[in-house]
Design a protein around this motif. Structure first.
Motif, PDB file in Angstrom:
ATOM      1  N   ILE A   1       0.871  -1.186   0.000  1.00 58.91           N
ATOM      2  CA  ILE A   1       0.000   0.000   0.000  1.00 58.91           C
ATOM      3  C   ILE A   1       0.901   1.226   0.000  1.00 58.91           C
ATOM      4  CG2 ILE A   1      -1.837   1.244   1.172  1.00 58.91           C
ATOM      5  CD1 ILE A   1      -2.444  -1.411   2.665  1.00 58.91           C
ATOM      6  N   THR A   2       0.804   2.032  -1.036  1.00 58.73           N
ATOM      7  CA  THR A   2       1.641   3.235  -1.148  1.00 58.73           C
ATOM      8  C   THR A   2       0.793   4.473  -0.911  1.00 58.73           C
ATOM      9  OG1 THR A   2       3.059   2.133  -2.765  1.00 58.73           O
ATOM     10  CG2 THR A   2       3.228   4.528  -2.611  1.00 58.73           C
ATOM     11  N   THR A   3       1.229   5.318   0.020  1.00 54.46           N
ATOM     12  CA  THR A   3       0.528   6.556   0.337  1.00 54.46           C
ATOM     13  C   THR A   3       1.492   7.725   0.203  1.00 54.46           C
ATOM     14  OG1 THR A   3      -0.738   5.313   2.009  1.00 54.46           O
ATOM     15  CG2 THR A   3      -0.970   7.711   2.005  1.00 54.46           C
ATOM     16  N   SER A   4       1.141   8.705  -0.603  1.00 47.52           N
ATOM     17  CA  SER A   4       1.971   9.908  -0.767  1.00 47.52           C
ATOM     18  C   SER A   4       1.169  11.127  -0.337  1.00 47.52           C
ATOM     19  CB  SER A   4       2.422  10.069  -2.223  1.00 47.52           C
ATOM     20  OG  SER A   4       1.307  10.209  -3.087  1.00 47.52           O
ATOM     21  N   ARG A   5       1.888  12.161   0.110  1.00 49.25           N
ATOM     22  CA  ARG A   5       1.210  13.380   0.552  1.00 49.25           C
ATOM     23  C   ARG A   5       2.140  14.581   0.411  1.00 49.25           C
ATOM     24  NH1 ARG A   5      -1.158  13.586   6.554  1.00 49.25           N
ATOM     25  NH2 ARG A   5      -2.480  11.914   5.698  1.00 49.25           N
TER      26      ARG A   5
ATOM     27  N   GLU B   1       5.853  18.131   9.403  1.00 53.10           N
ATOM     28  CA  GLU B   1       4.704  17.574   8.687  1.00 53.10           C
ATOM     29  C   GLU B   1       5.030  16.199   8.122  1.00 53.10           C
ATOM     30  OE1 GLU B   1       2.630  19.817   5.766  1.00 53.10           O
ATOM     31  OE2 GLU B   1       2.342  21.556   7.073  1.00 53.10           O
ATOM     32  N   ALA B   2       6.251  16.047   7.609  1.00 51.83           N
ATOM     33  CA  ALA B   2       6.650  14.751   7.049  1.00 51.83           C
ATOM     34  C   ALA B   2       6.633  13.670   8.125  1.00 51.83           C
ATOM     35  CB  ALA B   2       8.030  14.864   6.418  1.00 51.83           C
ATOM     36  N   ARG B   3       7.210  13.965   9.266  1.00 51.11           N
ATOM     37  CA  ARG B   3       7.267  12.972  10.345  1.00 51.11           C
ATOM     38  C   ARG B   3       5.870  12.671  10.902  1.00 51.11           C
ATOM     39  NH1 ARG B   3      12.108  11.454  11.951  1.00 51.11           N
ATOM     40  NH2 ARG B   3      13.956  12.664  11.364  1.00 51.11           N
ATOM     41  N   ALA B   4       5.014  13.698  10.981  1.00 51.69           N
ATOM     42  CA  ALA B   4       3.652  13.484  11.461  1.00 51.69           C
ATOM     43  C   ALA B   4       2.877  12.583  10.499  1.00 51.69           C
ATOM     44  CB  ALA B   4       2.937  14.829  11.620  1.00 51.69           C
TER      45      ALA B   4
ATOM     46  N   ILE C   1       0.481   7.200   9.234  1.00 54.10           N
ATOM     47  CA  ILE C   1       0.336   6.003   8.411  1.00 54.10           C
ATOM     48  C   ILE C   1       0.812   4.765   9.165  1.00 54.10           C
ATOM     49  CG2 ILE C   1       1.033   4.877   6.266  1.00 54.10           C
ATOM     50  CD1 ILE C   1      -0.911   7.203   5.908  1.00 54.10           C
ATOM     51  N   SER C   2       1.893   4.901   9.911  1.00 56.27           N
ATOM     52  CA  SER C   2       2.420   3.763  10.677  1.00 56.27           C
ATOM     53  C   SER C   2       1.429   3.305  11.749  1.00 56.27           C
ATOM     54  CB  SER C   2       3.758   4.134  11.318  1.00 56.27           C
ATOM     55  OG  SER C   2       4.725   4.412  10.324  1.00 56.27           O
ATOM     56  N   LYS C   3       0.714   4.250  12.340  1.00 56.14           N
ATOM     57  CA  LYS C   3      -0.299   3.882  13.330  1.00 56.14           C
ATOM     58  C   LYS C   3      -1.514   3.249  12.653  1.00 56.14           C
ATOM     59  CE  LYS C   3       0.820   7.249  16.955  1.00 56.14           C
ATOM     60  NZ  LYS C   3       0.347   8.447  17.713  1.00 56.14           N
TER      61      LYS C   3
ATOM     62  N   TYR D   1      11.209  10.864   2.127  1.00 55.42           N
ATOM     63  CA  TYR D   1      10.636  12.200   1.922  1.00 55.42           C
ATOM     64  C   TYR D   1      11.700  13.209   1.535  1.00 55.42           C
ATOM     65  CZ  TYR D   1      12.026  13.210   6.860  1.00 55.42           C
ATOM     66  OH  TYR D   1      12.700  13.388   8.052  1.00 55.42           O
ATOM     67  N   ILE D   2      11.233  14.219   0.821  1.00 57.33           N
ATOM     68  CA  ILE D   2      12.000  15.429   0.515  1.00 57.33           C
ATOM     69  C   ILE D   2      11.084  16.562   0.938  1.00 57.33           C
ATOM     70  CG2 ILE D   2      13.121  16.832  -1.257  1.00 57.33           C
ATOM     71  CD1 ILE D   2      13.410  14.298  -2.952  1.00 57.33           C
ATOM     72  N   CYS D   3      11.371  17.180   2.076  1.00 56.94           N
ATOM     73  CA  CYS D   3      10.350  18.025   2.694  1.00 56.94           C
ATOM     74  C   CYS D   3      10.568  19.525   2.506  1.00 56.94           C
ATOM     75  CB  CYS D   3      10.217  17.687   4.174  1.00 56.94           C
ATOM     76  SG  CYS D   3      11.697  17.975   5.143  1.00 56.94           S
ATOM     77  N   ASP D   4      11.518  19.928   1.667  1.00 52.67           N
ATOM     78  CA  ASP D   4      11.618  21.344   1.332  1.00 52.67           C
ATOM     79  C   ASP D   4      11.619  21.480  -0.180  1.00 52.67           C
ATOM     80  OD1 ASP D   4      14.146  20.518   0.587  1.00 52.67           O
ATOM     81  OD2 ASP D   4      15.162  22.257   1.417  1.00 52.67           O
ATOM     82  N   GLU D   5      11.683  22.727  -0.662  1.00 56.86           N
ATOM     83  CA  GLU D   5      11.606  22.978  -2.103  1.00 56.86           C
ATOM     84  C   GLU D   5      12.968  22.968  -2.779  1.00 56.86           C
ATOM     85  OE1 GLU D   5      11.645  27.111  -0.144  1.00 56.86           O
ATOM     86  OE2 GLU D   5      11.011  25.048   0.306  1.00 56.86           O
ATOM     87  N   LEU D   6      14.035  22.736  -2.004  1.00 51.96           N
ATOM     88  CA  LEU D   6      15.385  22.739  -2.569  1.00 51.96           C
ATOM     89  C   LEU D   6      16.024  21.353  -2.598  1.00 51.96           C
ATOM     90  CD1 LEU D   6      16.739  25.947  -0.775  1.00 51.96           C
ATOM     91  CD2 LEU D   6      15.933  25.766  -3.135  1.00 51.96           C
ATOM     92  N   GLY D   7      15.381  20.389  -1.958  1.00 48.01           N
ATOM     93  CA  GLY D   7      15.939  19.047  -1.920  1.00 48.01           C
ATOM     94  C   GLY D   7      16.986  18.848  -0.841  1.00 48.01           C
TER      95      GLY D   7
END
Length: 210
Positions: free
Chosen positions: A24-28, A35-38, A43-45, A57-63
């Motif tokens: 099961i793949t979930t992206s957001r 936000e990434a860790r939350a 999903i893990s719960k 994850y890549i959680c900023d706009e610069l990588g």
């Protein structure tokens, strides 16, 4: 400072069965590591009874802010291949979790890499992509007899109508790409024969649909 970057809008979930294992793949879309860790925790719960919840994850706009986890799968078979898919698709401010329910048949190293990377690739193909680009937010004041004409014009462009107010006249709040602002406003004034007032509110990054 970058002038644009690509991400996804909201959340997308896909799944597939490979050799009796369910993936099961979930992206957001996420903005920042918190936000990434939350999202990963959520999903893990949700799938706490799964065999693995691997993520990338890549959680900023610069990588610059990126992480991944194999969550118990053999090293290098899940998280890193998932992250490579995000990089190859040039997506930013995004997190993805692949949940696996083991079906009893081992896939081997190559099979796991293909399963995790393939699941992410298929998910992102299905997700709604957006381009974050500097927008100009405008207030557009229109007399009521011209509301339909103005609405049709907005629908024919890449403008996003953020809100509409009705008082002595109709007031549209619109986001338009800054690079297209002059053409947009000139054409609107011509379309409505000059019977329109424009007020620029602010500029900021806005997710325009592809």
């Amino acid at each position: 400072m970058i002038d644009r970057y690509m991400s996804v809008s909201g959340e997308c979930q896909t799944q597939k069965i490979i050799e009796k294992s369910r993936f099961i793949t979930t992206s957001r879309h996420v903005e920042g590591e918190d936000e990434a860790r939350a999202f990963i925790c959520e999903i893990s719960k949700k799938y706490a009874d799964a065999t693995h919840n691997c993520y990338a994850y890549i959680c900023d706009e610069l990588g610059n802010f990126l992480r991944f986890s194999d969550d118990g799968e053999p090293q290098g078979t899940a998280g890193m291949p998932m992250l490579e898919v995000l990089k190859n698709k040039k997506l930013f401010q995004i997190a993805v979790v692949v949940t696996r329910y083991f079906g009893g048949i081992k896939l081997g190293t190559g099979g796991l890499v293909r399963a995790y990377s393939g699941g992410v690739a298929e998910n992102l193909d299905a997700a709604q992509k957006v381009i974050y680009e500097t927008c100009s937010e405008l207030k557009i004041f229109v007399d009521y007899p011209l509301v339909d004409a103005a609405t049709r014009y907005f629908e024919s462009t890449d403008a996003d109508v953020l809100g509409t107010e009705y008082a002595s006249e109709a007031v549209f709040t619109v986001a338009i790409k800054k690079s297209n602002e002059q053409n947009f406003t000139s054409a609107l004034v011509n379309r409505l024969n000059g019977r329109v007032k424009l007020q620029k509110i602010r500029e900021y990054f806005f997710p325009f649909k592809l």
